[in-house]
Design a protein around this motif. Structure first.
Motif, PDB file in Angstrom:
ATOM      1  N   TRP A 113      29.928  38.496  -6.567  1.00  0.00           N
ATOM      2  CA  TRP A 113      28.575  38.289  -6.047  1.00  0.00           C
ATOM      3  C   TRP A 113      27.585  38.030  -7.179  1.00  0.00           C
ATOM      4  O   TRP A 113      26.761  37.126  -7.104  1.00  0.00           O
ATOM      5  CB  TRP A 113      28.174  39.520  -5.240  1.00  0.00           C
ATOM      6  CG  TRP A 113      26.809  39.460  -4.618  1.00  0.00           C
ATOM      7  CD1 TRP A 113      26.396  38.627  -3.622  1.00  0.00           C
ATOM      8  CD2 TRP A 113      25.695  40.289  -4.946  1.00  0.00           C
ATOM      9  NE1 TRP A 113      25.087  38.887  -3.296  1.00  0.00           N
ATOM     10  CE2 TRP A 113      24.619  39.911  -4.094  1.00  0.00           C
ATOM     11  CE3 TRP A 113      25.493  41.327  -5.851  1.00  0.00           C
ATOM     12  CZ2 TRP A 113      23.376  40.522  -4.148  1.00  0.00           C
ATOM     13  CZ3 TRP A 113      24.261  41.944  -5.899  1.00  0.00           C
ATOM     14  CH2 TRP A 113      23.215  41.543  -5.062  1.00  0.00           C
TER      15      TRP A 113
ATOM     16  N   GLY B 105      29.367  38.671  -1.159  1.00  0.00           N
ATOM     17  CA  GLY B 105      29.566  37.518  -0.297  1.00  0.00           C
ATOM     18  C   GLY B 105      30.872  37.536   0.464  1.00  0.00           C
ATOM     19  O   GLY B 105      31.020  36.830   1.468  1.00  0.00           O
TER      20      GLY B 105
ATOM     21  N   SER C 210      31.492  28.898  -1.026  1.00  0.00           N
ATOM     22  CA  SER C 210      30.481  29.221  -2.033  1.00  0.00           C
ATOM     23  C   SER C 210      31.017  30.104  -3.135  1.00  0.00           C
ATOM     24  O   SER C 210      30.426  30.224  -4.191  1.00  0.00           O
ATOM     25  CB  SER C 210      29.286  29.920  -1.365  1.00  0.00           C
ATOM     26  OG  SER C 210      29.713  31.135  -0.765  1.00  0.00           O
TER      27      SER C 210
ATOM     28  N   ALA D  55      28.058  34.654  -8.593  1.00  0.00           N
ATOM     29  CA  ALA D  55      27.514  33.610  -7.722  1.00  0.00           C
ATOM     30  C   ALA D  55      25.995  33.632  -7.677  1.00  0.00           C
ATOM     31  O   ALA D  55      25.387  33.013  -6.786  1.00  0.00           O
ATOM     32  CB  ALA D  55      28.077  33.771  -6.314  1.00  0.00           C
ATOM     33  N   GLY D  56      25.367  34.328  -8.626  1.00  0.00           N
ATOM     34  CA  GLY D  56      23.907  34.375  -8.662  1.00  0.00           C
ATOM     35  C   GLY D  56      23.304  35.326  -7.666  1.00  0.00           C
ATOM     36  O   GLY D  56      22.180  35.121  -7.199  1.00  0.00           O
ATOM     37  N   CYS D  57      24.077  36.396  -7.324  1.00  0.00           N
ATOM     38  CA  CYS D  57      23.620  37.401  -6.340  1.00  0.00           C
ATOM     39  C   CYS D  57      23.298  36.746  -4.995  1.00  0.00           C
ATOM     40  O   CYS D  57      22.294  37.075  -4.335  1.00  0.00           O
ATOM     41  CB  CYS D  57      22.413  38.171  -6.859  1.00  0.00           C
ATOM     42  SG  CYS D  57      22.776  39.128  -8.356  1.00  0.00           S
ATOM     43  N   ARG D  58      24.136  35.801  -4.630  1.00  0.00           N
ATOM     44  CA  ARG D  58      24.013  35.154  -3.318  1.00  0.00           C
ATOM     45  C   ARG D  58      25.283  35.400  -2.515  1.00  0.00           C
ATOM     46  O   ARG D  58      26.374  35.404  -3.081  1.00  0.00           O
ATOM     47  CB  ARG D  58      23.784  33.636  -3.490  1.00  0.00           C
ATOM     48  CG  ARG D  58      22.495  33.310  -4.227  1.00  0.00           C
ATOM     49  CD  ARG D  58      22.306  31.800  -4.350  1.00  0.00           C
ATOM     50  NE  ARG D  58      21.139  31.484  -5.138  1.00  0.00           N
ATOM     51  CZ  ARG D  58      19.884  31.509  -4.664  1.00  0.00           C
ATOM     52  NH1 ARG D  58      19.668  31.812  -3.418  1.00  0.00           N
ATOM     53  NH2 ARG D  58      18.877  31.229  -5.453  1.00  0.00           N
ATOM     54  N   PRO D  59      25.126  35.626  -1.198  1.00  0.00           N
ATOM     55  CA  PRO D  59      23.888  35.577  -0.413  1.00  0.00           C
ATOM     56  C   PRO D  59      22.978  36.774  -0.701  1.00  0.00           C
ATOM     57  O   PRO D  59      23.440  37.847  -1.059  1.00  0.00           O
ATOM     58  CB  PRO D  59      24.401  35.626   1.037  1.00  0.00           C
ATOM     59  CG  PRO D  59      25.694  36.359   0.940  1.00  0.00           C
ATOM     60  CD  PRO D  59      26.301  35.950  -0.365  1.00  0.00           C
ATOM     61  N   ARG D  60      21.675  36.549  -0.516  1.00  0.00           N
ATOM     62  CA  ARG D  60      20.714  37.610  -0.732  1.00  0.00           C
ATOM     63  C   ARG D  60      20.860  38.668   0.362  1.00  0.00           C
ATOM     64  O   ARG D  60      20.888  38.331   1.551  1.00  0.00           O
ATOM     65  CB  ARG D  60      19.279  37.065  -0.707  1.00  0.00           C
ATOM     66  CG  ARG D  60      18.988  36.044  -1.793  1.00  0.00           C
ATOM     67  CD  ARG D  60      19.062  36.655  -3.177  1.00  0.00           C
ATOM     68  NE  ARG D  60      18.662  35.699  -4.201  1.00  0.00           N
ATOM     69  CZ  ARG D  60      18.792  35.924  -5.499  1.00  0.00           C
ATOM     70  NH1 ARG D  60      19.315  37.074  -5.905  1.00  0.00           N
ATOM     71  NH2 ARG D  60      18.418  35.028  -6.388  1.00  0.00           N
ATOM     72  N   PRO D  61      20.949  39.938  -0.005  1.00  0.00           N
ATOM     73  CA  PRO D  61      21.117  40.977   1.018  1.00  0.00           C
ATOM     74  C   PRO D  61      19.812  41.246   1.756  1.00  0.00           C
ATOM     75  O   PRO D  61      18.721  41.108   1.194  1.00  0.00           O
ATOM     76  CB  PRO D  61      21.541  42.203   0.207  1.00  0.00           C
ATOM     77  CG  PRO D  61      20.949  41.978  -1.144  1.00  0.00           C
ATOM     78  CD  PRO D  61      20.987  40.489  -1.367  1.00  0.00           C
ATOM     79  N   SER D  62      19.926  41.642   2.989  1.00  0.00           N
ATOM     80  CA  SER D  62      18.746  42.032   3.754  1.00  0.00           C
ATOM     81  C   SER D  62      18.251  43.396   3.269  1.00  0.00           C
ATOM     82  O   SER D  62      18.958  44.123   2.570  1.00  0.00           O
ATOM     83  CB  SER D  62      19.092  42.118   5.242  1.00  0.00           C
ATOM     84  OG  SER D  62      20.040  43.169   5.452  1.00  0.00           O
TER      85      SER D  62
END
Length: 458
Positions: free
Chosen positions: A428, A380, A10, A431-438
């Motif tokens: 990050w 990521g 990704s 990459a569109g702020c993905r993966p979204r953090p918990s």
């Protein structure tokens, strides 16, 4: 299996710049180049106008040792509290430049530029993002508190270059015999410039061979270590002859004693280093005897205070001293530690210009205190083994500096980890702020940033 790192799918760069980015890249590149130029031209100007900068603290010792070495004085080597490579490096550059320190600044600036290239490429490999690599390269060259060390006579830039080169080789050039041997030589030189890296070397080697079979890993590790040992052996043997103890250098007892006795949350106020050094030097005739006496005094001091009281005292001051918003650039401006302590530093700079330089130095540092933890915790690539290794390296430094004498310049050796963290953040965002953090990670980032801000300005 290949040792060269590959980023998660990704995050991999396709090699094509999206159309919406092509419009702002030229402007961003021009702005970055202009900023780097302004920083370095300004530092050259501060060094010389309106008055030359006055050497400060250990700079005088390194310069004196280099001068003695050039003059053929066999007593050039300082106490084995300091590794010998940096005075030798200064002497070699001064010999080439016919005694001029300007050539040393130029050479160290080139080393910083090389470090920027290495860390930028290392970040690109780890994140898979070309933009992240470029951002890290620009930040390495254009971060004023770091760029300023190109102008100083401390081993930080030389060590940072060697450390970054070793990391770069371990991440991307580990498979061939030549590069394994080169990594060993570079590691040896890094240890000869600053020896605090040594206990963490096994962790870096484990990260380099992770996932390989023993048949693949053992010969490479053995080859690297053989060349490391060959590089440091002349120094170890010379120290054995001088002191009776085979070593590169050993300031552990002295730095622990000073760290236990440091007063306050800011360096160069109530400074105890020079009195402690004078007492250490007068305590016995040989290094081995002084070291043994000091270790005994450390045991007595901790016994008197108690372990819990000692730990509480260290927690109350050490990280404030390490993460203080000031740095060796601001310490040499009007009102800074250098001028208070010995009238050294930028003695020709007026208060107004001093405030401007101080602001330009502190502002990006405070941004780093947010960007690096965020990239390392929510980016990521946080699960990448090299990112995790660099996080462990930061933890190792924090554990050391809970006890040992610490100043702001000691955080320079953590800069590769910090800069890679910033690169992880850039990747990050790209990459569109993905993966979204918990939510847990978001709270963690806020908590860490708030704690670092407290250390910086508390």
């Amino acid at each position: 299996m290949p040792i060269a790192h590959t980023a998660p799918p990704s995050l991999k760069s396709s090699g094509e710049v999206p159309l919406d980015q092509r419009r702002w890249w030229p402007g961003a590149a021009a702005a970055a180049a202009a900023w780097v130029a302004v920083v370095h031209v300004s530092l050259w100007w501060l060094d010389r106008y309106p008055l030359p900068r006055v050497l400060w603290g250990d700079e005088n010792g390194y310069f004196a040792a280099a001068t003695k070495l050039l003059a053929g004085d066999s007593g050039w080597w300082p106490e084995p509290l300091w590794p010998p490579l940096y005075p030798q490096f200064i002497a070699g550059v001064m010999w080439f430049g016919r005694g001029s320190l300007a050539i040393l600044v130029l050479v160290q600036s080139v080393l910083l530029a090389a470090t920027a290239v290495l860390l930028g490429d290392l970040t690109r490999r780890v994140t898979g993002s070309r933009a992240a690599g470029l951002a890290v390269a620009v930040l390495t060259l254009g971060y004023p508190p770091l760029a300023a060390f190109s102008h100083y006579l401390w081993p930080e830039i030389l060590h940072l270059f060697l450390f970054s080169a070793m990391l770069w080789l371990l991440v991307g050039r580990w498979r061939t015999v030549f590069w394994c041997a080169m990594a060993g030589v570079i590691l040896g030189l890094a240890l000869l410039s600053k020896s605090l890296l040594m206990p963490f070397v096994p962790v870096f080697l484990l990260a380099a061979v992770w996932g390989q079979t023993l048949k693949e890993a053992v010969p490479r590790v053995a080859l690297m270590l053989v060349f490391t040992v060959a590089t440091v052996t002349p120094t170890v043997l010379a120290n054995a002859q001088r002191t009776g103890t085979p070593m590169i250098a050993n300031s552990a007892a002295f730095n622990l004693w000073v760290g236990l006795n440091d007063v306050g949350r800011e360096s160069f106020r109530n400074d105890v280093v020079w009195p402690a050094y004078q007492q250490w030097e007068a305590s016995a005739d040989t290094y081995a005897q002084r070291d043994r006496i000091l270790r005994g005094r450390i045991r007595e001091l901790i016994g008197e205070r108690g372990w819990l009281a000692t730990l509480g005292n260290q927690i109350s001051k050490q990280y404030f001293r390490l993460f203080h918003a000031g740095c060796y650039l601001t310490d040499q401006l009007p009102g800074g530690g250098a001028q208070r302590q010995s009238g050294a530093g930028y003695i020709g700079v007026g208060p107004t210009l001093g405030r401007v330089v101080r602001s330009v130095s502190i502002a990006p540092y405070l941004l780093l205190l947010v960007a690096a933890p965020m990239g390392l915790m929510v980016g990521g690539c946080r699960r990448d083994r090299w990112v995790r290794t660099l996080v462990m390296f930061i933890a190792y430094n924090l554990l050391l500096f809970l006890w040992f004498h610490v100043k702001t310049r000691y955080r320079i050796q953590m800069m590769p980890a910090v800069l890679v963290g910033v690169g992880c953040l850039v990747a990050w965002v790209e990459a569109g702020c993905r993966p979204r953090p918990s939510r847990f990670r978001i709270v963690g980032v806020v908590a860490v940033a708030a704690l670092l801000f407290w250390f910086a300005i508390g």
